[in-house]
Write a protein that holds these residues in place. Sequence first.
Motif, mmCIF file in Angstrom:
data_model
loop_
_atom_site.group_PDB
_atom_site.id
_atom_site.type_symbol
_atom_site.label_atom_id
_atom_site.label_comp_id
_atom_site.label_asym_id
_atom_site.label_seq_id
_atom_site.Cartn_x
_atom_site.Cartn_y
_atom_site.Cartn_z
ATOM 1 N N PRO A 169 10.966 -10.460 3.735
ATOM 2 C CA PRO A 169 11.077 -11.413 2.642
ATOM 3 C C PRO A 169 11.942 -10.886 1.500
ATOM 4 C CG PRO A 169 9.008 -10.250 2.454
ATOM 5 C CD PRO A 169 9.681 -9.757 3.724
ATOM 6 N N ALA A 170 12.039 -11.660 0.442
ATOM 7 C CA ALA A 170 12.882 -11.287 -0.700
ATOM 8 C C ALA A 170 12.362 -10.046 -1.415
ATOM 9 C CB ALA A 170 12.983 -12.454 -1.677
ATOM 10 N N THR A 171 11.053 -9.853 -1.441
ATOM 11 C CA THR A 171 10.444 -8.678 -2.066
ATOM 12 C C THR A 171 9.634 -7.916 -1.021
ATOM 13 O OG1 THR A 171 10.291 -9.828 -4.187
ATOM 14 C CG2 THR A 171 8.910 -7.870 -3.911
ATOM 15 N N HIS A 172 9.826 -6.608 -0.989
ATOM 16 C CA HIS A 172 9.120 -5.740 -0.044
ATOM 17 C C HIS A 172 8.154 -4.834 -0.788
ATOM 18 C CE1 HIS A 172 11.719 -6.571 3.455
ATOM 19 N NE2 HIS A 172 12.590 -6.881 2.511
ATOM 20 N N ASN A 173 7.113 -4.415 -0.109
ATOM 21 C CA ASN A 173 6.132 -3.487 -0.672
ATOM 22 C C ASN A 173 6.109 -2.191 0.131
ATOM 23 O OD1 ASN A 173 5.136 -5.234 -2.796
ATOM 24 N ND2 ASN A 173 4.346 -6.483 -1.125
ATOM 25 N N MET A 187 9.350 6.353 -2.654
ATOM 26 C CA MET A 187 9.837 4.987 -2.555
ATOM 27 C C MET A 187 9.038 4.127 -3.544
ATOM 28 S SD MET A 187 11.684 2.617 -1.094
ATOM 29 C CE MET A 187 12.191 2.857 0.584
ATOM 30 N N PRO A 188 9.714 3.328 -4.355
ATOM 31 C CA PRO A 188 8.987 2.447 -5.286
ATOM 32 C C PRO A 188 8.040 1.513 -4.524
ATOM 33 C CG PRO A 188 11.320 2.500 -5.820
ATOM 34 C CD PRO A 188 11.161 3.207 -4.509
ATOM 35 N N SER A 189 6.963 1.126 -5.171
ATOM 36 C CA SER A 189 5.959 0.305 -4.494
ATOM 37 C C SER A 189 6.503 -1.063 -4.091
ATOM 38 C CB SER A 189 4.703 0.153 -5.355
ATOM 39 O OG SER A 189 5.040 -0.451 -6.582
ATOM 40 N N SER A 190 7.497 -1.581 -4.817
ATOM 41 C CA SER A 190 8.120 -2.828 -4.379
ATOM 42 C C SER A 190 9.611 -2.778 -4.687
ATOM 43 C CB SER A 190 7.466 -4.047 -5.030
ATOM 44 O OG SER A 190 7.871 -4.204 -6.354
ATOM 45 N N HIS A 191 10.371 -3.502 -3.892
ATOM 46 C CA HIS A 191 11.818 -3.554 -4.074
ATOM 47 C C HIS A 191 12.347 -4.831 -3.434
ATOM 48 C CE1 HIS A 191 12.461 -2.503 0.154
ATOM 49 N NE2 HIS A 191 11.478 -1.629 -0.007
ATOM 50 N N ARG A 192 13.570 -5.177 -3.793
ATOM 51 C CA ARG A 192 14.207 -6.358 -3.213
ATOM 52 C C ARG A 192 14.872 -6.019 -1.874
ATOM 53 N NH1 ARG A 192 17.607 -8.339 -8.223
ATOM 54 N NH2 ARG A 192 17.915 -6.091 -8.365
ATOM 55 N N ARG A 193 15.513 -6.985 -1.268
ATOM 56 C CA ARG A 193 15.999 -6.892 0.108
ATOM 57 C C ARG A 193 16.944 -5.726 0.384
ATOM 58 N NH1 ARG A 193 18.456 -11.697 3.890
ATOM 59 N NH2 ARG A 193 19.100 -10.342 5.593
ATOM 60 N N TYR A 194 17.923 -5.480 -0.484
ATOM 61 C CA TYR A 194 18.937 -4.454 -0.237
ATOM 62 C C TYR A 194 18.666 -3.209 -1.077
ATOM 63 C CZ TYR A 194 21.381 -8.446 1.764
ATOM 64 O OH TYR A 194 21.716 -9.541 2.516
ATOM 65 N N LEU A 195 18.919 -2.044 -0.494
ATOM 66 C CA LEU A 195 18.740 -0.766 -1.189
ATOM 67 C C LEU A 195 20.005 0.069 -1.062
ATOM 68 C CD1 LEU A 195 15.202 0.286 0.111
ATOM 69 C CD2 LEU A 195 15.763 -0.631 -2.152
ATOM 70 N N ARG A 196 20.347 0.806 -2.131
ATOM 71 C CA ARG A 196 21.418 1.795 -2.048
ATOM 72 C C ARG A 196 21.033 2.991 -2.914
ATOM 73 N NH1 ARG A 196 26.664 -0.567 -5.409
ATOM 74 N NH2 ARG A 196 25.715 -0.472 -7.479
ATOM 75 N N ALA A 197 21.514 4.147 -2.490
ATOM 76 C CA ALA A 197 21.248 5.393 -3.201
ATOM 77 C C ALA A 197 22.408 5.692 -4.144
ATOM 78 C CB ALA A 197 21.080 6.535 -2.209
ATOM 79 N N GLY A 198 22.125 6.487 -5.149
ATOM 80 C CA GLY A 198 23.172 6.901 -6.068
ATOM 81 C C GLY A 198 22.801 8.212 -6.738
ATOM 82 N N ALA A 199 23.757 8.781 -7.436
ATOM 83 C CA ALA A 199 23.519 10.024 -8.176
ATOM 84 C C ALA A 199 24.521 10.114 -9.312
ATOM 85 C CB ALA A 199 23.653 11.233 -7.264
ATOM 86 N N THR A 200 24.097 10.765 -10.379
ATOM 87 C CA THR A 200 24.979 11.022 -11.507
ATOM 88 C C THR A 200 25.155 12.532 -11.620
ATOM 89 O OG1 THR A 200 24.172 9.056 -12.645
ATOM 90 C CG2 THR A 200 25.350 10.687 -13.974
ATOM 91 N N PRO A 201 26.379 13.023 -11.399
ATOM 92 C CA PRO A 201 26.626 14.455 -11.536
ATOM 93 C C PRO A 201 26.731 14.851 -13.008
ATOM 94 C CG PRO A 201 28.628 13.340 -10.853
ATOM 95 C CD PRO A 201 27.560 12.301 -10.925
ATOM 96 N N ALA A 202 26.381 16.090 -13.298
ATOM 97 C CA ALA A 202 26.489 16.625 -14.651
ATOM 98 C C ALA A 202 26.978 18.063 -14.561
ATOM 99 C CB ALA A 202 25.136 16.565 -15.362
ATOM 100 N N SER A 203 27.517 18.554 -15.661
ATOM 101 C CA SER A 203 28.005 19.924 -15.684
ATOM 102 C C SER A 203 28.128 20.401 -17.115
ATOM 103 C CB SER A 203 29.379 20.006 -15.001
ATOM 104 O OG SER A 203 29.840 21.346 -14.988
ATOM 105 N N THR A 204 27.987 21.714 -17.303
ATOM 106 C CA THR A 204 28.246 22.304 -18.620
ATOM 107 C C THR A 204 29.726 22.642 -18.742
ATOM 108 O OG1 THR A 204 27.669 24.491 -17.773
ATOM 109 C CG2 THR A 204 25.914 23.228 -18.857
ATOM 110 N N GLY A 205 30.485 22.405 -17.697
ATOM 111 C CA GLY A 205 31.937 22.623 -17.677
ATOM 112 C C GLY A 205 32.589 21.471 -16.947
ATOM 113 N N VAL A 206 33.514 21.776 -16.069
ATOM 114 C CA VAL A 206 34.158 20.760 -15.235
ATOM 115 C C VAL A 206 33.382 20.693 -13.921
ATOM 116 C CG1 VAL A 206 36.262 20.116 -14.010
ATOM 117 C CG2 VAL A 206 36.421 21.177 -16.269
ATOM 118 N N PHE A 207 32.938 19.498 -13.547
ATOM 119 C CA PHE A 207 32.141 19.343 -12.334
ATOM 120 C C PHE A 207 32.999 19.647 -11.101
ATOM 121 C CE2 PHE A 207 30.177 17.072 -8.819
ATOM 122 C CZ PHE A 207 28.859 17.469 -8.947
ATOM 123 N N THR A 208 32.441 20.430 -10.176
ATOM 124 C CA THR A 208 33.121 20.748 -8.926
ATOM 125 C C THR A 208 32.717 19.710 -7.878
ATOM 126 O OG1 THR A 208 33.077 23.108 -9.455
ATOM 127 C CG2 THR A 208 33.441 22.510 -7.147
#
Length: 126
Positions: free
Chosen positions: A31-35, A93-114
């Motif tokens: 369905p539109a919302t998953h648990n 995993m969150p207790s509920s979510h919508r139909r599509y899922l994607r992962a992501g990340a935000t890189p950080a650095s105290t200098g220039v990110f490698t």
Amino acid sequence: MRDKLLMFGALSLATKDTPVYSADYLDMGEPATHNTGNDGNIDIVFQPAADFVVADSMTPFLQDSADGLSWATIATGKLTAKPSALTQMTMPMPSSHRRYLRAGATPASTGVFTATTVNAWIELGK
């Protein structure tokens, strides 16, 4: 257990403070919302392909969508400094979510990110 059908694929982290999203997203069907997360034994896992350099870190996140076009962040993991290729950063995993899922990340650095690659997937029974 890692299922091939539950892999988001690789995240190519390149520029600090710039969120990166998985090229692949998962269609969890109707369905539109998953648990899915109510099971309590399902995690989102992020693992670098190589060791991060000393100055670098990342914050993983998970997004959902009803249509595969408009995305919202539904879970954010902990900032992890200098993860190694052996580090598996997990978040439940969150207790509920919508139909599509994607992962992501935000890189950080105290200098220039490698630039590096991080793989992401849904793990059952971690």
